[in-house]
Design a protein around this motif. Structure first.
Motif, PDB file in Angstrom:
ATOM      1  N   MET A   1       0.828  -1.208   0.000  1.00  0.00           N
ATOM      2  CA  MET A   1       0.000   0.000   0.000  1.00  0.00           C
ATOM      3  C   MET A   1       0.865   1.263   0.000  1.00  0.00           C
ATOM      4  N   LEU A   2       1.943   1.224   0.794  1.00  0.00           N
ATOM      5  CA  LEU A   2       2.852   2.367   0.844  1.00  0.00           C
ATOM      6  C   LEU A   2       3.523   2.586  -0.508  1.00  0.00           C
ATOM      7  N   ARG A   3       3.877   1.488  -1.157  1.00  0.00           N
ATOM      8  CA  ARG A   3       4.500   1.585  -2.478  1.00  0.00           C
ATOM      9  C   ARG A   3       3.521   2.187  -3.493  1.00  0.00           C
ATOM     10  N   LEU A   4       2.262   1.783  -3.390  1.00  0.00           N
ATOM     11  CA  LEU A   4       1.233   2.322  -4.284  1.00  0.00           C
ATOM     12  C   LEU A   4       1.052   3.818  -4.061  1.00  0.00           C
ATOM     13  N   TRP A   5       1.074   4.230  -2.794  1.00  0.00           N
ATOM     14  CA  TRP A   5       0.921   5.648  -2.466  1.00  0.00           C
ATOM     15  C   TRP A   5       2.099   6.460  -3.008  1.00  0.00           C
ATOM     16  N   LYS A   6       3.303   5.931  -2.884  1.00  0.00           N
ATOM     17  CA  LYS A   6       4.479   6.627  -3.405  1.00  0.00           C
ATOM     18  C   LYS A   6       4.417   6.721  -4.930  1.00  0.00           C
ATOM     19  N   TRP A   7       3.926   5.657  -5.551  1.00  0.00           N
ATOM     20  CA  TRP A   7       3.768   5.677  -7.009  1.00  0.00           C
ATOM     21  C   TRP A   7       2.760   6.746  -7.416  1.00  0.00           C
ATOM     22  N   TYR A   8       1.661   6.853  -6.668  1.00  0.00           N
ATOM     23  CA  TYR A   8       0.655   7.875  -6.955  1.00  0.00           C
ATOM     24  C   TYR A   8       1.245   9.276  -6.777  1.00  0.00           C
ATOM     25  N   GLN A   9       2.006   9.480  -5.715  1.00  0.00           N
ATOM     26  CA  GLN A   9       2.632  10.780  -5.479  1.00  0.00           C
ATOM     27  C   GLN A   9       3.565  11.161  -6.624  1.00  0.00           C
ATOM     28  N   ASN A  10       4.302  10.181  -7.115  1.00  0.00           N
ATOM     29  CA  ASN A  10       5.214  10.442  -8.226  1.00  0.00           C
ATOM     30  C   ASN A  10       4.440  10.814  -9.491  1.00  0.00           C
ATOM     31  N   CYS A  11       3.371  10.075  -9.759  1.00  0.00           N
ATOM     32  CA  CYS A  11       2.532  10.381 -10.925  1.00  0.00           C
ATOM     33  C   CYS A  11       1.929  11.775 -10.810  1.00  0.00           C
ATOM     34  N   LEU A  12       1.514  12.126  -9.604  1.00  0.00           N
ATOM     35  CA  LEU A  12       0.904  13.434  -9.377  1.00  0.00           C
ATOM     36  C   LEU A  12       1.912  14.556  -9.585  1.00  0.00           C
ATOM     37  N   SER A  13       3.163  14.295  -9.247  1.00  0.00           N
ATOM     38  CA  SER A  13       4.212  15.301  -9.428  1.00  0.00           C
ATOM     39  C   SER A  13       4.562  15.484 -10.898  1.00  0.00           C
ATOM     40  N   VAL A  14       4.609  14.377 -11.630  1.00  0.00           N
ATOM     41  CA  VAL A  14       5.025  14.427 -13.034  1.00  0.00           C
ATOM     42  C   VAL A  14       3.869  14.808 -13.956  1.00  0.00           C
ATOM     43  N   HIS A  15       2.702  14.213 -13.720  1.00  0.00           N
ATOM     44  CA  HIS A  15       1.527  14.460 -14.568  1.00  0.00           C
ATOM     45  C   HIS A  15       0.320  14.790 -13.684  1.00  0.00           C
ATOM     46  N   PRO A  16       0.272  15.984 -13.107  1.00  0.00           N
ATOM     47  CA  PRO A  16      -0.789  16.295 -12.135  1.00  0.00           C
ATOM     48  C   PRO A  16      -2.208  16.208 -12.693  1.00  0.00           C
ATOM     49  N   VAL A  17      -2.445  16.822 -13.849  1.00  0.00           N
ATOM     50  CA  VAL A  17      -3.801  16.833 -14.401  1.00  0.00           C
ATOM     51  C   VAL A  17      -4.216  15.433 -14.841  1.00  0.00           C
ATOM     52  N   LYS A  18      -3.337  14.764 -15.569  1.00  0.00           N
ATOM     53  CA  LYS A  18      -3.647  13.420 -16.052  1.00  0.00           C
ATOM     54  C   LYS A  18      -3.920  12.469 -14.890  1.00  0.00           C
ATOM     55  N   THR A  19      -3.132  12.576 -13.831  1.00  0.00           N
ATOM     56  CA  THR A  19      -3.318  11.701 -12.669  1.00  0.00           C
ATOM     57  C   THR A  19      -4.646  11.973 -11.981  1.00  0.00           C
ATOM     58  N   GLN A  20      -4.997  13.252 -11.847  1.00  0.00           N
ATOM     59  CA  GLN A  20      -6.274  13.604 -11.223  1.00  0.00           C
ATOM     60  C   GLN A  20      -7.445  13.105 -12.070  1.00  0.00           C
ATOM     61  N   VAL A  21      -7.313  13.223 -13.380  1.00  0.00           N
ATOM     62  CA  VAL A  21      -8.382  12.791 -14.287  1.00  0.00           C
ATOM     63  C   VAL A  21      -8.600  11.280 -14.182  1.00  0.00           C
ATOM     64  N   ILE A  22      -7.505  10.518 -14.259  1.00  0.00           N
ATOM     65  CA  ILE A  22      -7.620   9.058 -14.224  1.00  0.00           C
ATOM     66  C   ILE A  22      -8.132   8.577 -12.870  1.00  0.00           C
ATOM     67  N   SER A  23      -7.580   9.118 -11.791  1.00  0.00           N
ATOM     68  CA  SER A  23      -8.011   8.681 -10.459  1.00  0.00           C
ATOM     69  C   SER A  23      -9.470   9.055 -10.208  1.00  0.00           C
ATOM     70  N   SER A  24      -9.896  10.218 -10.689  1.00  0.00           N
ATOM     71  CA  SER A  24     -11.295  10.627 -10.519  1.00  0.00           C
ATOM     72  C   SER A  24     -12.231   9.688 -11.262  1.00  0.00           C
ATOM     73  N   GLY A  25     -11.862   9.342 -12.492  1.00  0.00           N
ATOM     74  CA  GLY A  25     -12.697   8.438 -13.270  1.00  0.00           C
ATOM     75  C   GLY A  25     -12.832   7.072 -12.624  1.00  0.00           C
ATOM     76  N   LEU A  26     -11.718   6.538 -12.134  1.00  0.00           N
ATOM     77  CA  LEU A  26     -11.746   5.219 -11.495  1.00  0.00           C
ATOM     78  C   LEU A  26     -12.559   5.234 -10.204  1.00  0.00           C
ATOM     79  N   ILE A  27     -12.368   6.272  -9.402  1.00  0.00           N
ATOM     80  CA  ILE A  27     -13.078   6.349  -8.125  1.00  0.00           C
ATOM     81  C   ILE A  27     -14.579   6.538  -8.344  1.00  0.00           C
ATOM     82  N   TRP A  28     -14.952   7.374  -9.319  1.00  0.00           N
ATOM     83  CA  TRP A  28     -16.379   7.566  -9.594  1.00  0.00           C
ATOM     84  C   TRP A  28     -17.009   6.307 -10.169  1.00  0.00           C
ATOM     85  N   GLY A  29     -16.249   5.555 -10.947  1.00  0.00           N
ATOM     86  CA  GLY A  29     -16.764   4.282 -11.442  1.00  0.00           C
ATOM     87  C   GLY A  29     -17.019   3.311 -10.303  1.00  0.00           C
ATOM     88  N   LEU A  30     -16.071   3.231  -9.376  1.00  0.00           N
ATOM     89  CA  LEU A  30     -16.241   2.377  -8.203  1.00  0.00           C
ATOM     90  C   LEU A  30     -17.418   2.853  -7.358  1.00  0.00           C
TER      91      LEU A  30
END
Length: 217
Positions: A1-30
């Motif tokens: 879980m910690l590794r996943l969180w660090k991966w998310y943080q890295n994605c958010l730093s490199v591609h902030p908008v794209k990461t927010q878009v993808i995570s929002s879509g997945l969470i709303w689908g769930l």
């Protein structure tokens, strides 16, 4: 879980908008899967509605999941990202309020509730109406039926959620925080939509109309 969180943080730093878009879509689908379950089992317990399909087993409507995910991808993700970033800059730089102060948090909560909250509900009910094949008149009727009750009920919940968000959560994670609460919120909105012209909706609307009449009088 910690590794996943660090991966998310890295994605958010490199591609902030794209990461927010993808995570929002997945969470709303769930969240919609959860909403479908709530709708199914709530309808099943409404014994006064003798529906022929009331004993059917729960089956996920993947088309609706995709539709709701698209709302997360296309609206919540990009608009939410720029809203929270812009709101923070506006209050810090234009209004020159001290970050995390009482005035800072209160102003954020107020603007979010006055601007983004109603807009989000309006777009959600409109989009979901059209996505189910309704015509404009039916969509307008659905929005008129569901918007105000949802706004009133959510007005008692989201300010509390957002106080914690704006006080303790870094700006870059605020949309993620909100999206996780949307797992519950999407179930709630689905339940609101399913209630159609329930008596409690009419009661809420009558209170608002009565208040408006008193103010005009």
């Amino acid at each position: 879980m910690l590794r996943l969180w660090k991966w998310y943080q890295n994605c958010l730093s490199v591609h902030p908008v794209k990461t927010q878009v993808i995570s929002s879509g997945l969470i709303w689908g769930l969240g919609d899967v959860s909403a479908q379950a709530v709708t199914h089992y709530t309808a099943k317990t409404q014994r006064h509605h003798h529906r022929p399909d009331k004993n059917k087993e729960f089956a996920i409507n993947w088309r609706r999941v995709a539709t709701t995910s698209l709302f997360g991808f296309a609206f919540v993700g990009p608009i939410g990202h720029f809203w929270y970033e812009g709101l923070d800059r506006f209050i810090r730089l234009r209004l020159q309020m001290q970050p995390k102060s009482l005035r800072f948090v209160a102003t954020k909560v107020a603007l979010d509730g006055i601007i983004f909250g109603p807009l989000d509900l309006l777009v959600f009910f409109t989009y979901m109406g059209y996505s189910t094949g309704k015509d404009t008149a039916q969509v307008v009727e659905g929005v008129k039926r569901d918007f105000l009750p949802a706004l009133i009920l959510e007005g008692g919940i989201w300010p509390i959620v957002q106080v914690a968000n704006f006080r303790y959560i870094p700006v870059r994670y605020q949309l993620l925080y909100v999206n996780f609460f949307c797992l519950l919120d999407s179930s709630f909105l689905s339940w609101i939509e399913q209630q159609e012209d329930a008596a409690w909706k009419q009661w809420l609307k009558s209170i608002v109309r009565l208040k408006e009449q008193k103010e005009q009088g």
